[in-house]
Design an enzyme around this catalytic site. Structure first.
Site, short mmCIF file in Angstrom:
data_model
loop_
_atom_site.label_atom_id
_atom_site.label_comp_id
_atom_site.label_asym_id
_atom_site.label_seq_id
_atom_site.Cartn_x
_atom_site.Cartn_y
_atom_site.Cartn_z
N ASP A 291 3.24 -0.35 -0.60
CA ASP A 291 4.10 -1.45 -1.07
C ASP A 291 3.28 -2.73 -1.17
OD1 ASP A 291 6.21 -3.05 -1.75
OD2 ASP A 291 7.13 -3.04 0.24
N GLU A 325 6.51 -10.93 -4.84
CA GLU A 325 7.75 -10.14 -4.94
C GLU A 325 8.48 -10.14 -3.61
OE1 GLU A 325 10.39 -6.60 -4.67
OE2 GLU A 325 8.66 -7.06 -3.42
#
Lengths: 467, 467
Positions: A291, A325
């Site tokens: 991630d 993000e």
């Protein structure tokens, strides 16, 4: 009548030729990725040479410079940095927490949630009230909550097949727990880690105070699943147990950062953009390999695999490595704003932000006409065991590019292991399998190739009228 | 005409009711496995409390006793041991190997292949001839091979999507390398590990001398992929380098062992058997968690999940934990022999022996009529992302039960990581994901439920005539 028959025959011939060409291209793309992919080597560097890269950190800046330099080596038509101001939050010294019951002190594993305030220097101590969700706060009321630490302990639902659905059913505790508990006078919040596995690792992630005045904000931390169970068990025999935690995080002024962008300019429709991307920032506990290091390197390799496979795009293909993000979405917001200002027509945007595991397919956000076209491509992916083509969400970073006519999509890898690592110290390179990562890059490249070749229905029809 | 219409309406009604019932049952089965499965706890014991369990070893005997005891706790109608004599081979003291070139000594990681003879006590030393496969031996001839160590170094083909196909394309080197090289006067054989990853772990596995007289047999070992590459590179600069290896393995007399069998006796067709199984033995380097602890515990849980889900089988459901799949297949051979003697009609046999990874579907060995029926069930599995229903092989242990009318099948989990662990020291419990294992058990249970409910076409038709 003859003309009609000839047209039908011609259409069939074109369809067969196209299908054969597409099959051959996909074979080349997958083979190239599995035998000559670059994604794994790039991920090794990003994970092991740089590491965790929270927005505003030095590592995030290193990742910007590294990926820009690597994209420049690919012989793209353009590579540039798109400036964006991002929040900067630092964890500081490692957190500490324990509870005391019956003269026994049990240390537990916690981590501050991203965006949380610190505790006072000497920590916070208090009684604990365990709840299963935000809605319990109103039922309990101020009289049961004031002065206490609220412990949100709703586990992820294990019998959901998609672990992302299980995450979606729990993450409100993490994101809004502190904001809501503070309204009832809580002094702190502890949230069960968003993890389907029993282990000792706390999982961080973003939280928000919303409009809560600064003086009402309370610190918020995640606790490992094993320790959440221990705490819950201890509370059953002693409701009055004391919980202590200390965290040292800090929010700084926004800092300058960048989206990293590379482009192959389209030979025929240069103002029709196909975007592929992931996010360059990561949480700080691991090295952000899944991630979203995986999505970053897969997206980079899409452009490289197109070139290596001899595909010369008709439309402009962009890789965008979004910044921030995790805790702000500033990069995605800025990218979409600039694209709108420049009137750039993004016909398709594909995000990879669900881990570097074996790809299973895509989730598409689009209209029925486009989806019908997409489904006609599904059989091409069967030899690669790519089977999941469903309408649904796409991704946080491509989301702001949504229009009524375009297509957004998210790569959907196997999700079973994802939340074992998500936002935790074990989101590290050694948990990414090289072949799985490469299959993802190939799957993305194949879809980008098809969108480039066939366009989207609305657009294609307009073009056909003009051509 | 009216009767015909009524029949059609009735058939439609039955089909809809069946589909709804099947959907509900599958939901219960998957939910039960993911929230209340036993497979992971059993695997923990088999892997961590027992460990590697090569046929004839003390651990294999412990695994027999443990699984029998656990099956007895499930309230099945019968649990028993089926005696079978198995080969006993022991690795002995850890192997040692190195090569010397330009005054430099490089130690390498090897392991004896299962069934190989030892080297003499002081090892074997010799020049190395590298080949890419068995067929190269004839081309090179005795003049180039005699007195040398043959190094089989054909890597697994990385661009095959199924890693089992890549394995199938390489394993002849391991199985027959020594037998074939000995015919040309080789003194030993080193085989590149069947591993798609670059690492330092040698992967063992079975090999055979065929009919080769005892005095012609030569020792055979696997070398890690990293060391295979180093050796190959060194050979390019010095063809005359000396390779040394020593291994201490030994073949003993056959010993008594057992297949472990449990049964729920069918309420309506007790002599129609549905078998589900995996193999209890494993190689000795790891703890055999994926190969095939996973298949063993999933198969055990199939019977338990049927009971937990309130399913009362019409046909007899058997779990068979086969002994000696790895180096002899004695358990499977004996089971099929006894089944034939007793005229037991095995309408369906399902094997899980491809690792405990996320299940993707099944490979079926059967006729077209049965396969058509099976495909009609495929949509029921879609919510669980089970999509692979293809004709193909089944499994080594259920293979001997093949008939013209029955169905054999193999569970097909995601294969990407399997050969990272296969037969190596890292085939261990921590590399099995609990949810992935449980999804496999549920997928198997769902298919067993459907075969029990609907039977197979030939059988069902006969029954319908009789009923």
């Amino acid at each position: 009548m003859k003309t009609k028959l000839l047209t039908i025959i011609l259409c069939c011939f074109v369809a067969i030729t196209n299908a054969q060409e597409d099959e051959a291209v996909l074979k080349t793309v997958f083979s190239t990725s599995l035998t000559n992919g670059k994604s794994y080597a790039w991920l090794d560097h990003i994970s092991n040479k740089i590491g965790g890269r929270l927005s505003g950190s030095e590592n995030a800046e290193l990742a910007v410079q590294y990926t820009k330099k690597e994209l420049e080596k690919l012989g793209l038509d353009k590579v540039w940095l798109q400036p964006v101001m991002v929040p900067k939050w630092e964890r500081g010294e490692k957190e500490k927490a324990y509870f005391e019951t019956s003269g026994f002190v049990k240390e537990v594993n916690i981590c501050a949630l991203g965006g949380s305030i610190a505790t006072p220097d000497d920590g916070i101590s208090g009684k604990v009230i365990e709840v299963k969700g935000l809605e319990a706060l109103e039922t309990l009321g101020k009289e049961n909550i004031e002065g206490k630490i609220v412990f949100f302990n709703r586990p992820m639902q294990a019998d959901l097949i998609s672990t992302f659905n299980a995450y979606g059913g729990c993450v409100d505790q993490r994101y809004s727990g502190a904001m809501e508990a503070a309204k009832y006078g809580a002094v702190g919040v502890i949230v069960r880690s968003m993890n389907l596995r029993q282990d000792d690792l706390p999982h961080t992630g973003s939280m928000s105070y919303g409009d809560l005045p600064v003086e009402q904000r309370i610190p918020s931390a995640a606790i490992s699943t094993n320790d959440a169970d221990k705490l819950s068990k201890a509370l059953k025999s002693n409701q009055a147990l004391q919980f202590y935690f200390k965290q040292n995080c800090q929010q700084f002024e926004d800092v300058q950062s960048y989206n990293v962008i590379g482009e192959i300019t389209g030979s025929k429709f240069p103002n029709e953009y196909i975007l592929v991307g992931g996010h360059l920032d990561s949480w700080d506990l691991g090295d952000g390999a899944h991630d979203d290091g995986a999505g970053v390197v897969q997206s980079m390799d899409v452009l490289r695999l197109l070139k290596e496979s001899g595909i010369q795009p008709k439309r402009s293909i962009r890789v965008v490595l979004f910044m921030n993000e995790e805790n702000g979405l500033r990069g995605a917001t800025e990218y979409a704003k600039v694209a709108k200002e420049k009137n750039e027509n993004h016909i398709f945007a594909l995000e990879s932000d669900a881990g570097g595991f074996t790809p299973r397919g895509f989730s598409f956000a689009t209209n029925d006409t486009n989806f019908k076209q997409i489904l006609s491509w599904k059989m091409l992916f069967k030899p690669y065991l790519i089977h999941y083509f469903e309408l649904g969400g796409s991704g946080a970073d491509v989301g702001p590019l949504k229009s009524e006519t375009n297509v957004l999509a998210g790569l959907r890898p196997d999700s079973q292991r994802y939340f074992d690592h998500h936002h935790a110290a074990n989101d590290t390179f050694e948990h990414v399998n090289k072949r799985e990562l490469e299959l993802g890059a190939a799957t993305m490249t194949a879809l980008v190739y098809l969108f480039d070749k066939y366009g989207i229905n609305q657009i294609q029809n307009n073009k056909e009228l003009k051509d």
